[in-house]
Write a protein that holds these residues in place. Structure first.
Motif, short mmCIF file in Angstrom:
data_model
loop_
_atom_site.label_atom_id
_atom_site.label_comp_id
_atom_site.label_asym_id
_atom_site.label_seq_id
_atom_site.Cartn_x
_atom_site.Cartn_y
_atom_site.Cartn_z
N LYS A 1 9.09 -22.95 50.41
CA LYS A 1 8.05 -23.96 50.56
C LYS A 1 8.00 -24.39 52.11
CE LYS A 1 10.07 -26.71 47.59
NZ LYS A 1 10.01 -27.86 46.41
N HIS B 1 3.10 -27.84 54.63
CA HIS B 1 1.86 -28.45 54.08
C HIS B 1 1.68 -28.43 52.74
CE1 HIS B 1 1.37 -24.18 54.29
NE2 HIS B 1 0.32 -24.06 53.52
N ASP B 2 2.68 -27.65 51.68
CA ASP B 2 2.65 -27.59 50.54
C ASP B 2 4.21 -27.50 50.08
OD1 ASP B 2 2.42 -27.15 47.93
OD2 ASP B 2 1.46 -25.33 48.01
N LEU B 3 4.72 -28.72 49.77
CA LEU B 3 6.14 -28.94 49.30
C LEU B 3 6.33 -28.98 47.90
CD1 LEU B 3 7.40 -31.47 52.17
CD2 LEU B 3 7.76 -28.90 52.18
N TYR B 4 5.17 -28.63 46.95
CA TYR B 4 5.36 -28.47 45.60
C TYR B 4 5.47 -27.25 45.03
CZ TYR B 4 3.69 -33.31 46.32
OH TYR B 4 3.62 -34.70 46.80
N HIS B 5 4.85 -26.02 45.56
CA HIS B 5 4.91 -24.84 45.17
C HIS B 5 5.89 -23.65 45.84
CE1 HIS B 5 1.19 -26.65 43.85
NE2 HIS B 5 1.57 -26.33 42.74
N TRP B 6 6.68 -23.20 45.13
CA TRP B 6 7.65 -22.09 45.72
C TRP B 6 6.72 -20.60 45.64
CZ3 TRP B 6 12.15 -22.65 48.02
CH2 TRP B 6 12.88 -23.85 47.40
N ARG B 7 6.89 -20.10 47.18
CA ARG B 7 6.07 -18.85 47.29
C ARG B 7 7.12 -17.88 47.45
NH1 ARG B 7 1.21 -19.52 51.04
NH2 ARG B 7 2.55 -20.67 52.64
N ASP C 1 18.19 -26.82 43.52
CA ASP C 1 16.97 -27.11 43.32
C ASP C 1 16.66 -27.83 41.83
OD1 ASP C 1 13.87 -26.71 42.36
OD2 ASP C 1 14.01 -27.60 44.28
N PHE D 1 14.44 -28.14 40.02
CA PHE D 1 13.54 -27.42 38.90
C PHE D 1 14.31 -26.08 38.62
CE2 PHE D 1 10.81 -30.79 40.85
CZ PHE D 1 10.50 -31.62 39.80
N ARG D 2 14.90 -25.51 39.68
CA ARG D 2 14.80 -23.84 39.39
C ARG D 2 16.46 -23.77 39.43
NH1 ARG D 2 10.40 -19.99 40.78
NH2 ARG D 2 8.67 -21.26 40.68
#
Length: 212
Positions: A148, A151-157, A193, A195-196
C-alpha cells in the motif's frame, strides 16, 4: 529445444518453450532451516534442467529420474549473491529461490557468467513480461510483494520489486517507480496486519522539494 538466446531474441516464442541445462550445486529445505549465507556445507553437484517452467535436478546427466523439481512460477522472490559464497564444494556464486510453499532452493554456479545466464532464464519463468525491465538491472533481490502507498492506504496491491544497491524499483505493471533508500526517514517492522494477518514493513521517506 530452442536455446536461451534464441528465446530472448524472438518475442513470438513463449516462456514455456525456454530450455536450459547444465551442472549446478543444489541445496533445498524449509526457509527457516536454510543454512547461513556465510557457509553452506550441503551443496551437491547436480545436473539441472529448466523446461516448461520447471527446474529439475538429477544425480547426473544420465539419471532417468529427477531427485527434485521446482515449479518456478511458484517463486516469490529470487536473491542473488554477487560475491563468492564458501561452500563444502568450494567457492560458488549462488541464487536463492523462495517459494510460496515456504521452502527455499539454493543453487550455485562456478562462474558469475553461468550464474547470470540462469538468473535470466529463471526470471523469465515467473516475472511477467510487462515488468521484465526490472530483470535487466543488476539486482540483488527481485520478487513480488503486497503493498500500500501514500495515496491509497486502504487497499493492498500486488507489485514487483527489485533491489539494486540502495535503490528499490517497483512496478504494478503500469509504470516503474524508484525509491532511494538513503532517503528513508523511518523503517519499522510490524508483526501482523489487522485484516490479513501478515507481517509487514513500513517505509517512511523524507521527500525534498525545491521552492522559489
Amino acid at each position: 529445444f530452442p536455446r536461451l538466446d534464441q528465446c530472448s531474441e524472438n518475442p513470438s516464442l513463449s516462456d514455456a518453450s525456454l530450455f536450459m541445462d547444465g551442472f549446478l550445486y543444489v541445496s533445498s529445505g524449509p526457509v527457516k532451516m536454510m543454512p547461513d549465507r556465510r557457509g553452506r556445507e550441503d551443496m551437491a553437484r547436480r545436473w539441472c534442467t529448466l523446461e516448461g517452467g520447471f527446474l529439475s535436478y538429477y544425480e547426473n546427466e544420465r539419471s532417468p529420474s529427477a531427485i527434485g523439481r521446482v515449479d518456478v512460477t511458484e517463486v516469490v522472490s529470487l536473491a542473488v549473491s554477487n560475491s563468492e559464497t564458501m561452500t563444502g564444494a568450494g567457492a560458488l556464486f549462488t541464487i536463492e529461490l523462495y517459494l510460496r510453499t515456504e521452502r527455499a532452493l539454493t543453487v550455485g554456479a562456478e562462474t558469475q557468467e553461468t550464474q547470470h545466464d540462469w538468473i535470466q532464464a529463471l526470471t523469465k519463468c515467473f516475472v511477467p513480461s510487462k515488468v521484465e525491465g526490472l530483470v535487466q538491472k543488476d539486482s540483488k533481490l527481485i520478487g513480488r510483494l503486497q503493498y500500500k502507498e501514500g495515496h491509497d492506504l486502504y487497499h493492498w496491491r500486488t507489485g514487483w520489486f527489485m533491489l539494486e544497491g540502495s535503490t528499490l524499483h517497483f512496478s504494478s505493471g503500469d509504470e516503474e517507480e524508484v525509491l532511494h533508500l538513503k532517503q528513508l526517514q523511518e523503517l519499522s517492522k510490524h508483526l501482523t496486519d489487522l485484516f490479513r494477518g501478515w507481517g509487514f514493513l513500513l517505509l517512511v521517506f523524507c521527500i525534498f522539494t525545491m521552492e522559489d
